[in-house]
Design a protein around this motif. Structure first.
Motif: not given
Length: 235
Positions: A181-205
């Motif tokens: 699970a990749m956890v981050g506050d910016n779109t590039h964190d969630l794109e990192e999760a998607r591009h890297g094949g992570a099982g979960l992309a979790i955004g935090v506010l």
């Protein structure tokens, strides 16, 4: 999606107060490097994503999620590529330790990490900060030993959002990318999760990204990383 075995945290805006930690550091750095007055330093900061009205970094900007090299390219645009690399290396080595003077965690980090470890998760940091800076900050906060790996922009060939940090972390801790699970506050964190094949992309506010920014890319959006244990138990 396989069962999640490991969690890769972004650092700034996820564990660290990105604005209150980095704005004063970059202000001081620019005043020292260019002989700027404070107003002129803030003008330079604005070129890289500082918003004076909110006294914060704009979501998606270089300051919010870029690397030292990307900042150097903005502030030293006429330097050669090699000179920019040299300046970036010097900044990482010279100024990263000074950031600890301003270092402000978003919350008490150790109890969160201990709870997640007790739940069986392997933990890591994946940041577009340098590895020496990230490691030093986690050391100052007394939590460096909680992480199986700390990955900076200079730990991989291409930094976030290439996907390389997720894949590198998977290799280091012996799991599959889709078990992370990749956890981050910016779109590039969630794109990192998607591009890297992570099982979960979790955004935090808790950083500079808004719900509108993060929701299209995230499997889940939480108020902050403090909500992670309860959320993961409920899944």
């Amino acid at each position: 999606m396989m069962a999640i075995k490991a969690i890769l945290f972004d650092k700034d805006g996820t564990l660290i107060d990105v604005n209150r930690t980095w704005i004063p550091l970059y202000r001081d750095m620019l005043m020292a490097e260019f002989g700027d007055t404070e107003p002129r330093a803030f003008e330079r900061l604005a070129l890289a994503g500082y918003d004076q009205q909110s006294d914060s970094f704009r979501a998606g900007s270089v300051l919010a999620g870029g690397t030292t090299k990307q900042m150097v390219a903005i502030w030293w645009p006429h330097a050669t590529a090699q000179a920019q690399n040299d300046i970036a290396y010097r900044i990482d080595q010279q100024y990263a330790p000074l950031a600890r003077k301003y270092l402000l965690p978003l919350f008490e980090i150790a109890p969160l990490l201990d709870e997640l470890s007790a739940m069986g998760f392997v933990l890591g940091v994946g940041t577009n900060d340098s590895v020496v800076s990230a490691h030093g900050q986690m050391q100052v906060l007394g939590v460096v030993d909680r992480f199986a790996a700390i990955i900076g922009y200079d730990s991989v060939n291409i930094p976030k959002p290439s996907g390389e940090m997720v894949q590198h972390f998977a290799k280091l801790v012996g799991c599959r990318p889709d078990e992370i699970a990749m956890v981050g506050d910016n779109t590039h964190d969630l794109e990192e999760a998607r591009h890297g094949g992570a099982g979960l992309a979790i955004g935090v506010l808790s950083g500079n990204g808004s719900l509108e920014d993060l929701a299209p890319l995230a499997h889940h959006v939480l108020p902050s990383a403090l909500a992670l244990p309860g959320h993961l138990r409920g899944m």
